[in-house]
Motif scaffolding. Structure first.
Motif, short mmCIF file in Angstrom:
data_model
loop_
_atom_site.label_atom_id
_atom_site.label_comp_id
_atom_site.label_asym_id
_atom_site.label_seq_id
_atom_site.Cartn_x
_atom_site.Cartn_y
_atom_site.Cartn_z
N SER A 140 6.34 6.50 -16.96
CA SER A 140 5.50 5.50 -16.31
C SER A 140 5.76 5.46 -14.80
O SER A 140 4.81 5.35 -14.01
CB SER A 140 5.76 4.13 -16.94
OG SER A 140 4.97 3.14 -16.33
N ALA A 141 7.01 5.57 -14.40
CA ALA A 141 7.34 5.59 -12.97
C ALA A 141 6.77 6.83 -12.29
O ALA A 141 6.27 6.77 -11.17
CB ALA A 141 8.85 5.51 -12.77
N VAL A 142 6.82 7.96 -12.97
CA VAL A 142 6.25 9.20 -12.43
C VAL A 142 4.74 9.05 -12.29
O VAL A 142 4.16 9.42 -11.26
CB VAL A 142 6.62 10.42 -13.31
CG1 VAL A 142 5.81 11.65 -12.91
CG2 VAL A 142 8.11 10.71 -13.23
N GLU A 179 6.81 2.51 2.10
CA GLU A 179 5.63 2.00 1.40
C GLU A 179 5.58 2.52 -0.04
O GLU A 179 5.29 1.77 -0.98
CB GLU A 179 4.38 2.43 2.16
CG GLU A 179 3.10 1.87 1.64
CD GLU A 179 1.89 2.34 2.45
OE1 GLU A 179 0.79 2.31 1.87
OE2 GLU A 179 2.03 2.74 3.62
N LEU A 180 5.89 3.80 -0.21
CA LEU A 180 5.91 4.40 -1.54
C LEU A 180 6.98 3.73 -2.40
O LEU A 180 6.72 3.34 -3.54
CB LEU A 180 6.17 5.91 -1.43
CG LEU A 180 6.31 6.69 -2.74
CD1 LEU A 180 5.04 6.59 -3.58
CD2 LEU A 180 6.66 8.15 -2.43
N VAL A 228 8.60 0.23 -6.84
CA VAL A 228 9.53 -0.80 -7.30
C VAL A 228 8.79 -2.09 -7.68
O VAL A 228 9.27 -2.85 -8.53
CB VAL A 228 10.66 -1.04 -6.28
CG1 VAL A 228 10.28 -2.04 -5.21
CG2 VAL A 228 11.94 -1.46 -6.97
N SER A 229 7.61 -2.32 -7.12
CA SER A 229 6.84 -3.51 -7.51
C SER A 229 6.38 -3.40 -8.97
O SER A 229 6.18 -4.41 -9.63
CB SER A 229 5.63 -3.70 -6.59
OG SER A 229 4.61 -2.75 -6.85
N PRO A 244 10.76 -2.53 -11.41
CA PRO A 244 11.83 -3.20 -10.65
C PRO A 244 13.24 -2.67 -10.91
O PRO A 244 14.16 -2.98 -10.17
CB PRO A 244 11.71 -4.67 -11.06
CG PRO A 244 10.83 -4.70 -12.24
CD PRO A 244 10.03 -3.44 -12.27
N TRP A 245 13.41 -1.84 -11.90
CA TRP A 245 14.72 -1.23 -12.17
C TRP A 245 15.04 -0.12 -11.18
O TRP A 245 16.20 0.29 -11.05
CB TRP A 245 14.76 -0.67 -13.60
CG TRP A 245 13.63 0.29 -13.88
CD1 TRP A 245 12.41 -0.01 -14.43
CD2 TRP A 245 13.60 1.69 -13.57
NE1 TRP A 245 11.63 1.12 -14.48
CE2 TRP A 245 12.33 2.17 -13.97
CE3 TRP A 245 14.50 2.58 -13.01
CZ2 TRP A 245 11.96 3.52 -13.83
CZ3 TRP A 245 14.14 3.91 -12.87
CH2 TRP A 245 12.87 4.37 -13.27
N LEU A 246 14.04 0.39 -10.47
CA LEU A 246 14.24 1.53 -9.58
C LEU A 246 15.14 1.16 -8.41
O LEU A 246 14.96 0.14 -7.76
CB LEU A 246 12.89 2.03 -9.05
CG LEU A 246 12.95 3.28 -8.17
CD1 LEU A 246 13.41 4.49 -8.98
CD2 LEU A 246 11.59 3.56 -7.54
#
Length: 107
Positions: free
Chosen positions: A47-49, A72-73, A78-79, A82-84
């Protein structure tokens, strides 16, 4: 067991060194987690990718790389994830630069 941000970021670092590697991630997860957690971690990282790819492709006129764009990326990802942390983001950033080169997304 709840999967911590540290564990997700560590797994992300294994998953992406330049681009995502399913075999590397699967090997890493097989050593550390039961099947239940492997699926959850894999889904979370995928999902993050996907969020990263979508953001890059949505840039009008292509990606203009700068420290401001990298912030910005990071803030965008992270929005939604949020674990990132910065440690995991470095892998996504490496992938982002490779993807932009590979797919011609650089401005």
């Amino acid at each position: 067991m709840r999967i911590s941000a540290l564990e997700l970021n560590n797994a992300l670092t294994e998953y992406i060194q330049t681009f995502p590697s399913e075999s590397r991630l699967n090997g890493y997860l097989a050593e550390k987690y039961s099947a239940q957690y492997k699926v959850e971690i894999h889904s979370t990282l995928s999902s993050a990718v996907k969020t990263t790819e979508e953001f890059l492709w949505a840039q009008p006129g292509g990606v203009h790389w700068s420290s401001e764009f990298e912030k910005e990326l990071f803030n965008h990802i992270v929005s939604k994830h949020p674990w990132l942390e910065l440690s995991g983001f470095s892998s996504l950033l490496s992938f982002s630069k490779w993807l932009c080169w590979h797919d011609g997304l650089n401005a």
